[in-house]
Scaffold this active site. Structure first.
Site, PDB file in Angstrom:
ATOM      1  N   ASN A 199       0.901  -1.160   0.000  1.00 38.58           N
ATOM      2  CA  ASN A 199       0.000   0.000   0.000  1.00 38.58           C
ATOM      3  C   ASN A 199       0.936   1.204   0.000  1.00 38.58           C
ATOM      4  O   ASN A 199       1.181   1.842   1.015  1.00 38.58           O
ATOM      5  CB  ASN A 199      -0.890   0.020   1.241  1.00 38.58           C
ATOM      6  N   LYS A 276       0.904  -3.140  -6.233  1.00 39.72           N
ATOM      7  CA  LYS A 276      -0.439  -3.617  -5.880  1.00 39.72           C
ATOM      8  C   LYS A 276      -1.404  -2.666  -6.569  1.00 39.72           C
ATOM      9  O   LYS A 276      -1.475  -1.491  -6.213  1.00 39.72           O
ATOM     10  CB  LYS A 276      -0.616  -3.557  -4.365  1.00 39.72           C
ATOM     11  N   GLU A 280      -8.203  -3.315  -3.247  1.00 40.83           N
ATOM     12  CA  GLU A 280      -8.437  -2.705  -1.932  1.00 40.83           C
ATOM     13  C   GLU A 280      -8.280  -1.189  -1.963  1.00 40.83           C
ATOM     14  O   GLU A 280      -7.577  -0.598  -1.151  1.00 40.83           O
ATOM     15  CB  GLU A 280      -7.503  -3.324  -0.884  1.00 40.83           C
ATOM     16  N   ASP A 363      -7.020 -14.884   1.498  1.00 36.68           N
ATOM     17  CA  ASP A 363      -6.030 -14.037   2.175  1.00 36.68           C
ATOM     18  C   ASP A 363      -5.108 -14.984   2.939  1.00 36.68           C
ATOM     19  O   ASP A 363      -5.060 -16.158   2.645  1.00 36.68           O
ATOM     20  CB  ASP A 363      -6.722 -13.046   3.122  1.00 36.68           C
ATOM     21  N   GLU A 391      -0.231 -11.712  10.742  1.00 35.57           N
ATOM     22  CA  GLU A 391      -1.419 -10.858  10.706  1.00 35.57           C
ATOM     23  C   GLU A 391      -2.638 -11.624  11.234  1.00 35.57           C
ATOM     24  O   GLU A 391      -3.486 -11.052  11.907  1.00 35.57           O
ATOM     25  CB  GLU A 391      -1.672 -10.385   9.269  1.00 35.57           C
TER      26      GLU A 391
HETATM   27  O1  GCW Z   1      -4.418  -9.330   4.116  1.00 36.25           O
HETATM   28  C1  GCW Z   1      -4.711  -8.107   3.584  1.00 36.25           C
HETATM   29  C2  GCW Z   1      -4.286  -7.159   4.642  1.00 36.25           C
HETATM   30  C3  GCW Z   1      -3.987  -5.790   4.109  1.00 36.25           C
HETATM   31  C4  GCW Z   1      -2.916  -5.945   3.042  1.00 36.25           C
HETATM   32  C5  GCW Z   1      -3.514  -6.795   1.932  1.00 36.25           C
HETATM   33  C6  GCW Z   1      -2.522  -7.078   0.814  1.00 36.25           C
HETATM   34  C7  GCW Z   1      -1.096  -4.541   2.443  1.00 36.25           C
HETATM   35  O2  GCW Z   1      -5.272  -7.134   5.627  1.00 36.25           O
HETATM   36  O3  GCW Z   1      -3.548  -5.007   5.185  1.00 36.25           O
HETATM   37  O4  GCW Z   1      -2.465  -4.716   2.559  1.00 36.25           O
HETATM   38  O5  GCW Z   1      -3.893  -8.035   2.451  1.00 36.25           O
HETATM   39  O6  GCW Z   1      -1.885  -8.094   0.868  1.00 36.25           O
HETATM   40  O7  GCW Z   1      -2.413  -6.285  -0.091  1.00 36.25           O
END
Ligand code: GCW
Length: 712
Positions: A199, A276, A280, A363, A391
């Site tokens: 990000n 990316k 999101e 994820d 995470e």
């Molecule tokens: O798992 C999710 C996370 C985001 C992360 C995203 C990604 C960097 O909660 O915080 O952002 O994946 O991998 O792009």
């Protein structure tokens, strides 16, 4: 135990590079000759190898003395380069002297680290005999560090364990930690480092950043690690002031070309970018009606003349894929998104583009099956992205060593019939068109003195590096190696077996039978099953996501036949994936004849008992480990036991509320305190802050988004 025998305190800073004093006088005498070295090659990595050798000898022999340059004949150890070997490969052998031969300076460095590892583990130098080279050419780490601290996310995305180790106010300010971090990476054979969050803030490419990046890249270069940056697709707008970031616009193409040239002028061996895009809330080619191919090409072609690589992330979801999927239900499942978005593009990416795919599709859920997309892109260079940052496994509080899972993913076979499609082989480029790819991981390194917050979380990075080099290593070998490098013999076996069991234990109370997303939405640390009921597939009649082709979203069908059939059949589906692939009634009968819900209740309770047992086992190591490291881990395990209890109580109370099925053992009931209030109070504000952040980001970018809602 006498006072003298009690090990002296260690902070954990040395990680697995401790080089402890060799206590046995005979062995020490044998090693003394290893101070006398001959080396007829030079270069930055060779200098690093020699300095590491000297450091290790100081530790093993308990005295500080310079290496003695020796002629070929009298040297105890000879360092050499032989280009017959693979560039990064090495060979160790003993012919009266120890020989460390690398295919290049970097290979020599890796050989040196391998020899030092073996010596640390007690191997007699005379019996050192090894030839090795990595199968996967790019072995990386991705930091999710924020150059500007975010009010909610902190200085590392999701604040999972601490603060960034990089001093972003002035990256060129000298800090011995940078070199020591580079040493750690080299010791594992990792050769790439992307230092900022995917990000990405556009400012990462501002000219004022460059001197700091250049200084840092120089430190890592000496240890064989190339630098990469995550960049924002909209940088030409946000940083460059252009009215558009359309990848087909000439001004945009020129902007990227100029920017890349500016970077290479300062960092000639710069590795490239990670992007990316269209995910999101991040900008991407989709904002301009362009494809991933067009979007990636625009940046990749700027990098190509310099030999740079573009990592294009496949973690894209929330866009309308209904037109591409065989049936509507597929579109409603995030597990399908990346596959439908990318498999149609196989073979179309430029040669210097590597598609970076998360190890699993929705994820980083705990026991998610490996991403089906790895089997769908034989004509594309692929990168496997792991997560070491915990995470979704309790940050730096819970011990959840991912070694067994990493090995499982790397060895998962995408061509089970022929046995020729292990994911490790796919990313190594041993299959399909034979295009070499990469393996990376979201780093768990932070500013804690011991680097990881939880000392034993270092075992995650250790496993990543070792498996990236050699995916055939077993997790049990790795945990033992790691434990022996960190602790005395008497404690090591116990530590290794704790590590071995810890991932499954954590899964029992955080992700029973592969049920995902039971976390609160902002930091993913505490449980909040209410918020994500739908994502986890929890209804009044049962729980789990139906991903079968017959009745569900069809994700099972994206796997090759052998796996698809097994995953689609609840009777054969591995227990750890059961609720990932199936929605089952609360009373579903498990193989041991308990009901599913009872077995979840029991699993949550058993998980907590296991953590308590870990804590007690660790208590038993008192005196075998120095007090500082012992007390640190003991405290972590005590915190974990508390937090695991919270998970257990909340989940059990939640499942009782939704299912109405009481616990057969009466351990809790409807009168147990309602967990609702406990969850919601602390995080309401954080959610608001987080939303505000996304709003700010969107306003700044000012572009069309159709996937923002899914992010929240
Ligand atoms: O798992 C999710 C996370 C985001 C992360 C995203 C990604 C960097 O909660 O915080 O952002 O994946 O991998 O792009």
């Amino acid at each position: 135990m006498s006072f003298q025998e009690f090990p002296s305190d260690e902070s954990g800073y040395e990680a697995w590079l401790r080089y402890p004093l060799v206590e046995d006088a005979g062995r020490r005498a044998a090693m003394a000759s290893l101070r006398c070295v001959s080396c007829r090659v030079d270069g930055p990595c060779v200098a690093s190898a020699l300095s590491e050798w000297a450091r290790a000898m100081d530790g093993f022999l308990g005295e500080t003395a310079a290496l003695l340059p020796g002629g070929e004949d009298e040297a105890g150890v000879r360092f050499a380069v032989d280009t017959v070997l693979q560039e990064e490969g090495y060979r160790l052998f003993h012919d009266g002297s120890l020989n460390i031969v690398g295919g290049s300076g970097r290979g020599l460095l890796y050989g040196t680290c391998a020899a030092l590892r073996a010596l640390s583990l007690g191997t007699d130098p005379a019996s050192l005999e090894e030839e090795s080279s990595p199968a996967i050419p790019l072995r990386m780490l991705n930091h999710w560090d924020n150059p500007v601290e975010d009010p909610v996310m902190g200085s590392i995305e999701r604040v999972w364990g601490g603060k960034t180790i990089f001093d972003w106010t002035d990256l060129s300010r000298p800090n011995p930690r940078y070199r020591d971090y580079a040493r750690m990476l080299a010791s594992l054979g990792l050769n790439g480092l992307c230092i900022n969050n995917v990000n990405a803030t556009p400012e990462i490419l501002s000219p004022s950043m460059l001197p700091g990046l250049q200084a840092l890249a120089g430190i890592f270069r000496a240890w064989g690690v190339r630098f990469y940056l995550s960049v924002d697709f909209a940088s030409p707008v946000d940083l460059g002031g252009l009215p558009t970031a359309d990848p087909l616009d000439d001004r945009v193409l020129q902007w990227w070309r100029d920017k890349v040239a500016e970077i290479y002028a300062a960092i000639p061996d710069f590795g490239g970018f990670v992007v990316k895009a269209d995910s999101e809330g991040r900008p991407g080619p989709g904002d301009y009606g362009r494809s991933h191919i067009e979007g990636s090409r625009c940046i990749a072609r700027a990098l190509a003349p310099f030999g740079g690589t573009l990592f294009w992330r496949a973690f894209v979801y929330g866009r309308d894929i209904s037109k591409r999927t065989p049936h509507e239900r597929a579109a409603q499942d995030r597990a399908n998104h990346a596959s439908y978005e990318f498999m149609q593009l196989d073979g179309q990416f430029d040669d210097n583009v590597i598609l970076q795919i998360k190890r699993s599709a929705t994820d980083f859920q705990i026991w998610e099956p490996p991403h089906a997309l790895f089997g769908k892109m034989p004509r594309t260079r692929l990168c496997l992205e792991f997560d070491l940052a915990h995470e979704y496994t309790g940050y730096d509080v819970h011990l959840a060593w991912e070694g067994p899972y990493l090995a499982h993913v790397l060895n998962f076979d995408m061509a089970p019939e022929s046995g020729g499609g292990r994911i490790a082989d796919i990313v190594a480029g041993r299959t399909g068109r034979g295009l070499p790819g990469a393996v990376t991981a979201v780093a768990n390194t932070n500013s804690a003195r011991n680097w990881f917050g939880h000392l034993l979380s270092g075992a995650g990075l250790y496993a990543h590096g070792r498996l990236a080099w050699d995916s055939a290593l077993t997790p049990e070998t790795i945990s033992r190696e790691y434990a022996h490098l960190l602790f005395r013999k008497k404690a090591a076996e116990t530590v290794a077996s704790l590590l071995d069991r810890s991932y499954d234990t954590c899964a029992r109370y955080m992700s029973p039978y592969g049920l995902g997303f039971l976390y609160e939405n902002v930091h993913h640390f505490d449980p909040d099953p209410w918020s994500n009921r739908a994502t986890a597939g929890i209804t009044e009649d049962g729980l789990g996501r139906d991903r079968t082709q017959k009745t569900g979203s069809g994700y099972t069908a994206l796997f090759p036949r052998g796996h698809a059939d097994i995953f689609a059949d609840p009777a054969r589906c591995p227990a750890r994936h059961l609720l990932y692939f199936h929605h089952l009634p609360w009373h579903h009968s498990m193989p041991d004849e308990r009901t599913l819900i009872q077995s979840i209740y029991d699993g949550c309770y058993a998980g907590v008992e296991e953590v308590r047992a870990f804590r007690e086992t660790w208590r038993g190591l008192h005196g075998l480990i120095d007090l500082e490291r012992w007390a640190h881990v003991y405290e972590k395990l005590a915190l974990q036991a508390d937090h695991a209890e919270r998970w257990r109580d909340l989940l059990c109370r939640f499942f009782l509320e939704v299912s109405g099925v009481p616990d057969e053992h009466g351990r809790f009931d409807h009168s147990s305190p309602s967990p609702h209030a406990r969850v919601r109070s602390g995080f309401g504000q954080a959610v608001e802050d987080y939303r505000a952040r996304v709003q700010r980001m969107r306003a700044r970018i000012g572009a069309r988004r159709d996937d923002g809602a899914a992010y929240l």
